[in-house]
Design an enzyme around this catalytic site. Structure first.
Site, PDB file in Angstrom:
ATOM      1  N   ASP A  20       0.877  -1.174   0.000  1.00  0.00           N
ATOM      2  CA  ASP A  20       0.000   0.000   0.000  1.00  0.00           C
ATOM      3  C   ASP A  20       0.914   1.225   0.000  1.00  0.00           C
ATOM      4  O   ASP A  20       2.136   1.080  -0.204  1.00  0.00           O
ATOM      5  CB  ASP A  20      -1.010  -0.035   1.173  1.00  0.00           C
ATOM      6  CG  ASP A  20      -0.371   0.226   2.526  1.00  0.00           C
ATOM      7  OD1 ASP A  20       0.871   0.318   2.612  1.00  0.00           O
ATOM      8  OD2 ASP A  20      -1.121   0.336   3.518  1.00  0.00           O
ATOM      9  N   CYS A  35       2.954  -3.319   4.000  1.00  0.00           N
ATOM     10  CA  CYS A  35       2.179  -2.123   4.359  1.00  0.00           C
ATOM     11  C   CYS A  35       2.918  -1.465   5.518  1.00  0.00           C
ATOM     12  O   CYS A  35       4.099  -1.752   5.737  1.00  0.00           O
ATOM     13  CB  CYS A  35       0.715  -2.459   4.650  1.00  0.00           C
ATOM     14  SG  CYS A  35       0.398  -3.475   6.104  1.00  0.00           S
TER      15      CYS A  35
HETATM   16  C1  RB5 Z   1      -1.701   2.866   6.656  1.00  0.00           C
HETATM   17  O1  RB5 Z   1      -1.619   4.030   7.399  1.00  0.00           O
HETATM   18  C2  RB5 Z   1      -1.608   1.661   7.578  1.00  0.00           C
HETATM   19  O2  RB5 Z   1      -2.751   1.571   8.367  1.00  0.00           O
HETATM   20  C3  RB5 Z   1      -1.391   0.381   6.790  1.00  0.00           C
HETATM   21  O3  RB5 Z   1      -0.275   0.524   5.975  1.00  0.00           O
HETATM   22  C4  RB5 Z   1      -1.142  -0.876   7.593  1.00  0.00           C
HETATM   23  O4  RB5 Z   1      -0.165  -0.685   8.569  1.00  0.00           O
HETATM   24  C5  RB5 Z   1      -2.341  -1.586   8.076  1.00  0.00           C
HETATM   25  O5  RB5 Z   1      -2.262  -2.683   8.635  1.00  0.00           O
END
Ligand code: RB5
Length: 143
Positions: free
Chosen positions: A8, A65
């Site tokens: 992400d 992420c």
């Molecule tokens: C994004 O801010 C964050 O919530 C995402 O990258 C992740 O850590 C979620 O589990």
């Protein structure tokens, strides 16, 4: 080995580093996005990577992420996929040796580049031990 990678926005900055490292080791890596650091939802990319790995037998995946938590949770919703949220070389080694994980997950906000390299090395160099672990891994799908 063939890898798919997806992140992400909070994992995007480390994607180029991981791709270069995998290529330097002589492996293939296919980028499933995103193509910029603009905000996206980690479930969309976790699912994309897990579905690619699921439909390409013998391939592996890397998902990133911020923490590695959300994107690994999502990847594990795809049938037959075992995504392991790892934090160091030991957890990455065991993810392959005992859990036959096809996807390595980690958090860009959690681990640095040295640890990322060591986790990738562990993932690349460790085979599933089989034996007593086979039945347990099969039970994951049925549970
Ligand atoms: C994004 O801010 C964050 O919530 C995402 O990258 C992740 O850590 C979620 O589990």
């Amino acid at each position: 080995m063939k890898f798919y990678i997806a992140t992400d926005h909070a994992g995007y900055a480390k994607k180029a580093f991981v791709k270069e490292y995998i290529l330097s080791k002589g492996h293939e890596i296919i980028d499933l996005g995103p193509d910029s650091a603009d905000r996206v939802d980690y479930p969309d990319y976790g699912r994309k990577c897990a579905e690619a790995v699921s439909s390409d037998k013998g391939s592996f995946g890397i998902v990133i992420c911020g923490t590695g938590i959300g994107i690994s949770m999502t990847a594990n919703k795809v049938s037959g996929i075992r995504a392991a949220l790892c934090h160091d070389a030991y957890t990455a080694t065991m993810a392959r040796a005992h859990n036959d994980a096809q996807i390595l997950a980690f958090g860009e906000r959690v681990v640095g580049e040295g640890v990322i390299e060591s986790m990738i090395d562990a993932f690349l160099n460790t085979s599933f031990e089989g034996g007593r672990h086979t039945g347990r891994v099969n039970k994951i799908e049925r549970s």
